[in-house]
Design a protein around this motif. Sequence first.
Motif, short mmCIF file in Angstrom:
data_model
loop_
_atom_site.label_atom_id
_atom_site.label_comp_id
_atom_site.label_asym_id
_atom_site.label_seq_id
_atom_site.Cartn_x
_atom_site.Cartn_y
_atom_site.Cartn_z
N GLY A 94 3.41 11.00 1.96
CA GLY A 94 4.43 12.25 3.21
C GLY A 94 5.54 12.16 2.59
N ILE A 95 5.85 10.78 2.66
CA ILE A 95 7.51 11.09 2.31
C ILE A 95 7.83 10.73 1.34
N LYS A 96 8.96 11.90 0.58
CA LYS A 96 10.00 11.80 -0.06
C LYS A 96 10.93 10.90 0.03
N GLY A 97 11.33 10.77 -1.45
CA GLY A 97 12.33 9.94 -1.74
C GLY A 97 12.39 8.09 -1.87
N ASP A 98 12.78 7.54 -3.45
CA ASP A 98 12.45 6.31 -2.92
C ASP A 98 12.79 5.28 -2.29
N GLY A 99 14.10 5.42 -1.75
CA GLY A 99 14.68 5.55 -0.59
C GLY A 99 13.94 5.20 0.25
N PHE A 100 13.71 6.10 1.33
CA PHE A 100 12.97 5.96 2.16
C PHE A 100 11.65 5.84 1.81
N VAL A 101 10.70 5.47 0.79
CA VAL A 101 9.12 4.98 0.71
C VAL A 101 9.87 3.35 1.05
N LEU A 102 10.82 3.18 0.01
CA LEU A 102 10.85 1.89 0.46
C LEU A 102 10.96 1.42 1.58
N ALA A 103 11.68 1.69 2.50
CA ALA A 103 12.22 1.87 3.32
C ALA A 103 10.81 1.87 4.38
N CYS A 104 10.25 2.37 4.15
CA CYS A 104 9.08 2.52 4.43
C CYS A 104 7.70 1.66 5.08
N LEU A 105 8.04 1.44 3.85
CA LEU A 105 7.29 -0.08 3.10
C LEU A 105 7.77 -1.62 3.88
N VAL A 106 8.88 -1.35 3.74
CA VAL A 106 9.68 -2.60 4.63
C VAL A 106 9.55 -2.26 5.61
N LYS A 107 9.10 -1.46 7.03
CA LYS A 107 8.53 -1.24 8.00
C LYS A 107 7.86 -1.15 8.88
N LYS A 108 6.85 -1.53 7.84
CA LYS A 108 4.95 -0.91 8.02
C LYS A 108 4.74 -2.60 7.47
N GLU A 109 5.73 -3.63 7.04
CA GLU A 109 5.08 -5.00 6.42
C GLU A 109 3.70 -5.42 6.72
N PRO A 110 3.60 -5.74 7.80
CA PRO A 110 1.36 -6.24 8.12
C PRO A 110 0.86 -5.36 7.92
N ARG A 111 1.09 -4.43 7.05
CA ARG A 111 -0.11 -3.65 7.00
C ARG A 111 0.59 -3.25 5.25
N VAL A 112 1.17 -4.31 4.60
CA VAL A 112 1.32 -3.53 3.27
C VAL A 112 0.77 -5.17 2.54
N SER A 113 0.21 -3.83 1.48
CA SER A 113 -0.32 -5.69 1.20
C SER A 113 0.33 -6.48 0.79
N LYS A 114 0.37 -7.64 0.26
CA LYS A 114 1.03 -9.42 -0.31
C LYS A 114 1.30 -8.80 -1.64
N GLU A 115 0.73 -8.62 -2.82
CA GLU A 115 2.09 -8.01 -3.50
C GLU A 115 2.40 -7.07 -3.80
N CYS A 116 2.32 -6.33 -2.87
CA CYS A 116 4.10 -4.99 -2.38
C CYS A 116 4.85 -5.65 -2.22
N ASN A 117 4.44 -6.69 -1.40
CA ASN A 117 5.28 -7.76 -0.24
C ASN A 117 6.60 -8.32 -1.54
N GLN A 118 5.58 -9.48 -1.89
CA GLN A 118 6.13 -10.09 -2.52
C GLN A 118 7.50 -8.93 -3.91
N VAL A 119 7.12 -8.39 -4.34
CA VAL A 119 7.71 -7.07 -5.45
C VAL A 119 8.56 -6.89 -4.79
N ILE A 120 8.59 -6.50 -3.42
CA ILE A 120 10.20 -5.43 -2.74
C ILE A 120 10.59 -7.39 -2.89
N THR A 121 10.36 -8.32 -2.08
CA THR A 121 10.93 -9.29 -1.83
C THR A 121 12.33 -9.63 -3.15
N ASP A 122 10.68 -9.57 -4.13
CA ASP A 122 11.27 -10.95 -5.01
C ASP A 122 12.36 -9.69 -6.06
N ALA A 123 12.39 -8.01 -5.80
CA ALA A 123 13.20 -7.22 -6.09
C ALA A 123 14.98 -6.82 -5.75
#
Length: 140
Positions: A108-137
Amino acid sequence: MLKRRLLLAAVACMPMIFAATASAQTLSYADAVTKLADDCGKDIQKLCKGLNLGGGRIADCLQQNADKVSPTCKASLATVFQSITQREHAQTAYRQVCQRDMSKSCSGIKGDGFVLACLVKKEPRVSKECNQVITDAGWR
């Protein structure tokens, strides 16, 4: 500033010159340029003095003089190239790697920046692979 642009341009052509070896956390572009300026500046001044900027001239010069480039510079070039390649790959792959997490945690969240901010905020509930790709990026 001009010297840093020159070094960054040289990095773009480094896969032809040196093979990347070690895996490490990704460097920011600014940190990569600083590392190359520190570790390769003397080599560039000595081996490529008087070259005009642009057109890959510095990379060509280093390639032509590869046997004279210092071990420190060679190692830095390999490290920087590997790190930048890993960063660029992570930035390209993040949507695919994080698709399930985006659907699960940030629907339901629109916009790449907002989605990314959501994933970062919800880090503990996000998969290890997703967290790693965000960090590597370089986005965390």
